[in-house]
Design an enzyme around this catalytic site. Sequence first.
Site, PDB file in Angstrom:
ATOM      1  N   LYS A  16      -1.081 -16.874   7.592  1.00 52.13           N
ATOM      2  CA  LYS A  16       0.298 -16.825   7.184  1.00 52.13           C
ATOM      3  C   LYS A  16       1.118 -16.192   8.565  1.00 52.13           C
ATOM      4  CE  LYS A  16      -0.011 -14.326   3.620  1.00 52.13           C
ATOM      5  NZ  LYS A  16      -1.655 -13.998   3.665  1.00 52.13           N
ATOM      6  N   ARG A  91       4.415 -11.751  -3.890  1.00 53.05           N
ATOM      7  CA  ARG A  91       3.047 -11.731  -4.312  1.00 53.05           C
ATOM      8  C   ARG A  91       2.857 -11.857  -5.561  1.00 53.05           C
ATOM      9  NH1 ARG A  91       1.380  -9.663   1.316  1.00 53.05           N
ATOM     10  NH2 ARG A  91      -0.979  -9.962   1.420  1.00 53.05           N
ATOM     11  N   ARG A 130     -10.312 -10.021  12.906  1.00 57.82           N
ATOM     12  CA  ARG A 130      -9.002  -9.993  13.406  1.00 57.82           C
ATOM     13  C   ARG A 130      -8.624  -8.604  14.251  1.00 57.82           C
ATOM     14  NH1 ARG A 130      -4.223 -10.568   8.982  1.00 57.82           N
ATOM     15  NH2 ARG A 130      -5.189  -8.833   7.807  1.00 57.82           N
ATOM     16  N   ARG A 163      -7.449  -3.316  11.585  1.00 56.20           N
ATOM     17  CA  ARG A 163      -6.697  -2.786  10.454  1.00 56.20           C
ATOM     18  C   ARG A 163      -7.651  -2.241   9.365  1.00 56.20           C
ATOM     19  NH1 ARG A 163      -2.694  -7.497   8.181  1.00 56.20           N
ATOM     20  NH2 ARG A 163      -3.431  -6.487   6.399  1.00 56.20           N
ATOM     21  N   ARG A 174      -9.035  -7.243  -1.959  1.00 60.05           N
ATOM     22  CA  ARG A 174      -7.505  -7.818  -1.703  1.00 60.05           C
ATOM     23  C   ARG A 174      -7.918  -9.456  -2.294  1.00 60.05           C
ATOM     24  NH1 ARG A 174      -7.345  -7.285   4.488  1.00 60.05           N
ATOM     25  NH2 ARG A 174      -5.487  -8.405   4.424  1.00 60.05           N
TER      26      ARG A 174
HETATM   27  P1  ADP Z   1      -2.666 -10.117   4.839  1.00 56.90           P
HETATM   28  O1  ADP Z   1      -1.514 -10.794   6.077  1.00 56.90           O
HETATM   29  O2  ADP Z   1      -3.800 -10.028   5.408  1.00 56.90           O
HETATM   30  O3  ADP Z   1      -2.348 -10.808   3.649  1.00 56.90           O
HETATM   31  P2  ADP Z   1      -0.556  -8.134   4.601  1.00 56.90           P
HETATM   32  O4  ADP Z   1      -0.122  -7.458   6.012  1.00 56.90           O
HETATM   33  O5  ADP Z   1       0.527  -9.289   4.145  1.00 56.90           O
HETATM   34  O6  ADP Z   1      -1.887  -8.690   4.674  1.00 56.90           O
HETATM   35  O7  ADP Z   1      -0.566  -7.104   3.429  1.00 56.90           O
HETATM   36  C1  ADP Z   1      -1.173  -5.897   3.640  1.00 56.90           C
HETATM   37  C2  ADP Z   1      -1.143  -4.998   2.382  1.00 56.90           C
HETATM   38  O8  ADP Z   1       0.219  -4.660   2.204  1.00 56.90           O
HETATM   39  C3  ADP Z   1      -1.498  -5.804   1.109  1.00 56.90           C
HETATM   40  O9  ADP Z   1      -2.933  -5.794   0.745  1.00 56.90           O
HETATM   41  C4  ADP Z   1      -0.593  -4.778   0.116  1.00 56.90           C
HETATM   42  O10 ADP Z   1      -1.425  -3.519  -0.115  1.00 56.90           O
HETATM   43  C5  ADP Z   1       0.473  -4.619   0.933  1.00 56.90           C
HETATM   44  N1  ADP Z   1       1.674  -5.679   0.662  1.00 56.90           N
HETATM   45  C6  ADP Z   1       2.150  -6.446   1.765  1.00 56.90           C
HETATM   46  N2  ADP Z   1       2.981  -7.291   1.107  1.00 56.90           N
HETATM   47  C7  ADP Z   1       3.108  -6.894  -0.399  1.00 56.90           C
HETATM   48  C8  ADP Z   1       3.709  -7.532  -1.679  1.00 56.90           C
HETATM   49  N3  ADP Z   1       4.483  -8.565  -1.495  1.00 56.90           N
HETATM   50  N4  ADP Z   1       3.466  -6.960  -2.746  1.00 56.90           N
HETATM   51  C9  ADP Z   1       2.756  -5.884  -2.749  1.00 56.90           C
HETATM   52  N5  ADP Z   1       1.693  -5.409  -1.928  1.00 56.90           N
HETATM   53  C10 ADP Z   1       2.214  -5.894  -0.458  1.00 56.90           C
HETATM   54  P1  ADP Z   2      -2.556 -13.524   7.203  1.00 56.13           P
HETATM   55  O1  ADP Z   2      -1.252 -13.303   7.505  1.00 56.13           O
HETATM   56  O2  ADP Z   2      -2.685 -14.775   6.252  1.00 56.13           O
HETATM   57  O3  ADP Z   2      -3.551 -12.494   6.560  1.00 56.13           O
HETATM   58  P2  ADP Z   2      -3.413 -14.249  10.067  1.00 56.13           P
HETATM   59  O4  ADP Z   2      -2.315 -15.193  10.587  1.00 56.13           O
HETATM   60  O5  ADP Z   2      -3.395 -12.738  10.252  1.00 56.13           O
HETATM   61  O6  ADP Z   2      -3.550 -14.459   8.386  1.00 56.13           O
HETATM   62  O7  ADP Z   2      -4.751 -14.591  10.537  1.00 56.13           O
HETATM   63  C1  ADP Z   2      -5.937 -14.022   9.945  1.00 56.13           C
HETATM   64  C2  ADP Z   2      -6.966 -13.961  11.209  1.00 56.13           C
HETATM   65  O8  ADP Z   2      -7.321 -15.371  11.543  1.00 56.13           O
HETATM   66  C3  ADP Z   2      -6.427 -13.669  12.486  1.00 56.13           C
HETATM   67  O9  ADP Z   2      -7.426 -13.098  13.422  1.00 56.13           O
HETATM   68  C4  ADP Z   2      -6.007 -14.919  13.162  1.00 56.13           C
HETATM   69  O10 ADP Z   2      -6.002 -14.756  14.493  1.00 56.13           O
HETATM   70  C5  ADP Z   2      -7.086 -15.880  12.772  1.00 56.13           C
HETATM   71  N1  ADP Z   2      -6.420 -17.373  12.504  1.00 56.13           N
HETATM   72  C6  ADP Z   2      -5.449 -17.670  11.950  1.00 56.13           C
HETATM   73  N2  ADP Z   2      -5.050 -18.897  11.848  1.00 56.13           N
HETATM   74  C7  ADP Z   2      -6.426 -19.364  12.113  1.00 56.13           C
HETATM   75  C8  ADP Z   2      -6.794 -20.837  12.207  1.00 56.13           C
HETATM   76  N3  ADP Z   2      -6.142 -21.794  11.928  1.00 56.13           N
HETATM   77  N4  ADP Z   2      -8.181 -20.865  12.814  1.00 56.13           N
HETATM   78  C9  ADP Z   2      -9.130 -19.931  13.159  1.00 56.13           C
HETATM   79  N5  ADP Z   2      -8.460 -18.499  13.122  1.00 56.13           N
HETATM   80  C10 ADP Z   2      -7.059 -18.441  12.825  1.00 56.13           C
END
Ligand code: ADP
Ligand code: ADP
Length: 216
Positions: A16, A91, A130, A163, A174
């Site tokens: 995302k 979410r 990551r 992270r 998660r």
């Molecule tokens: P990822 O990109 O790996 O999905 P995020 O950076 O979006 O992780 O979120 C990291 C953490 O921040 C989540 O596990 C949660 O604890 C909190 N968080 C982020 N967005 C939300 C949301 N919309 N509602 C509740 N918690 C959130």
């Molecule tokens: P999210 O925000 O959904 O948690 P991220 O964009 O942070 O996801 O991506 C999670 C990890 O996967 C990061 O290390 C990113 O560089 C890698 N990644 C994202 N998209 C791809 C893809 N299409 N193929 C391989 N690795 C990816």
Amino acid sequence: MHKINLILLGPPGAGKGTQADRISEIYGIPHISTGDIFRENLKKGSELGLRAKEYMDRGELVPDEVVIGIVHDRLAEPDCERGFVLDGFPRTVAQADALKEMLAGTGRGIDHVLNIRVPDEVVVERLTARRTCRACGAIYHLVFNPPKEEGRCDSCGGELYVRDDDREETVRARLEEYEAKTQPLIAYYRGEGLLRDIEGDADMEAVLANIRKVLG
Ligand code: ADP
Ligand code: ADP
Ligand code: ZN
């Protein structure tokens, strides 16, 4: 340019943040990541950051009322008049309902909800390798998107770190939160006719190409 309001849905690690950065650049709209907002607040040591950290460290969602207030304020900023790409919000169903209400007065709702699909094994492989820039939040992967210089951000030179919530045990928690609380949004937005499935288990360029096809 006409306005476009997007939501990116998908499990942690779906890509995302990566895709939202690109969409933001291509379509000239702000990338709003609630996770980034919490991490920025934690870095500043604000009360909000400390409160969110308790939940983030356990892999749990931050309470709805906290998140909703933040997004409400962010969407009121002038740059959102051109549209926005929401990454990691909503979410929960309560958050989705609140978002609908926030947009109700603006004359423009959500245009598309892009549901990025990836299997659980891929999530773990992606998150454990990551790397995130401490300064600007840019996202890297040790294998799939490595920085030019080890440990340094290509765009700002900042330090790359792992992270706290990307350790495997927390990733599992998660994923459980995702399944219990976020997955119901797929049916919610499908019911509104807004959902677009995007195959996320492909290279980054291919995923972006699929998204662009949907957005036109
Ligand atoms: P990822 O990109 O790996 O999905 P995020 O950076 O979006 O992780 O979120 C990291 C953490 O921040 C989540 O596990 C949660 O604890 C909190 N968080 C982020 N967005 C939300 C949301 N919309 N509602 C509740 N918690 C959130
Ligand atoms: P999210 O925000 O959904 O948690 P991220 O964009 O942070 O996801 O991506 C999670 C990890 O996967 C990061 O290390 C990113 O560089 C890698 N990644 C994202 N998209 C791809 C893809 N299409 N193929 C391989 N690795 C990816
Ligand atoms: Zn950086």
